[in-house]
Design a protein around this motif. Structure first.
Motif, PDB file in Angstrom:
ATOM      1  N   VAL A  39       0.841  -1.200   0.000  1.00 49.17           N
ATOM      2  CA  VAL A  39       0.000   0.000   0.000  1.00 49.17           C
ATOM      3  C   VAL A  39       0.876   1.249   0.000  1.00 49.17           C
ATOM      4  O   VAL A  39       0.597   2.207  -0.724  1.00 49.17           O
ATOM      5  CB  VAL A  39      -0.968  -0.017   1.208  1.00 49.17           C
ATOM      6  N   ILE A  40       1.936   1.247   0.777  1.00 54.37           N
ATOM      7  CA  ILE A  40       2.839   2.395   0.813  1.00 54.37           C
ATOM      8  C   ILE A  40       3.477   2.609  -0.555  1.00 54.37           C
ATOM      9  O   ILE A  40       3.582   3.749  -1.028  1.00 54.37           O
ATOM     10  CB  ILE A  40       3.911   2.205   1.904  1.00 54.37           C
ATOM     11  N   LEU A  43       0.883   4.170  -2.817  1.00 49.80           N
ATOM     12  CA  LEU A  43       0.654   5.566  -2.446  1.00 49.80           C
ATOM     13  C   LEU A  43       1.804   6.457  -2.893  1.00 49.80           C
ATOM     14  O   LEU A  43       1.572   7.574  -3.370  1.00 49.80           O
ATOM     15  CB  LEU A  43       0.434   5.678  -0.937  1.00 49.80           C
ATOM     16  N   LEU A  46       1.347   7.124  -6.530  1.00 45.38           N
ATOM     17  CA  LEU A  46       0.267   8.075  -6.795  1.00 45.38           C
ATOM     18  C   LEU A  46       0.660   9.500  -6.411  1.00 45.38           C
ATOM     19  O   LEU A  46       0.348  10.453  -7.116  1.00 45.38           O
ATOM     20  CB  LEU A  46      -0.994   7.657  -6.041  1.00 45.38           C
ATOM     21  N   ILE A  47       1.364   9.645  -5.289  1.00 43.82           N
ATOM     22  CA  ILE A  47       1.771  10.967  -4.835  1.00 43.82           C
ATOM     23  C   ILE A  47       2.773  11.591  -5.799  1.00 43.82           C
ATOM     24  O   ILE A  47       2.711  12.793  -6.082  1.00 43.82           O
ATOM     25  CB  ILE A  47       2.367  10.875  -3.414  1.00 43.82           C
TER      26      ILE A  47
END
Length: 50
Positions: A39-40, A43, A46-47
């Motif tokens: 998940v990290i 993310l 995406l960031i």
């Protein structure tokens, strides 16, 4: 670098599914650590806007 993060995230999710469905009692907390890492990684991708 973005592609590498995406590949790592996918691999970690696959390992999580294998461990969760195949060995629910044997692996325990390690599976959840792999899920959190996946998940990290997603993310971060995406960031960074990739």
């Amino acid at each position: 670098m973005g592609n590498l993060l995406y590949i790592i995230a996918v691999v970690l999710v696959i390992f999580w599914l294998i461990g969760f469905l195949g060995f629910p009692d044997a692996v325990g907390g390690i599976i959840h650590v792999l899920l959190v890492l996946a998940v990290i990684a997603v993310l971060l991708r995406l960031i960074r806007g990739a």
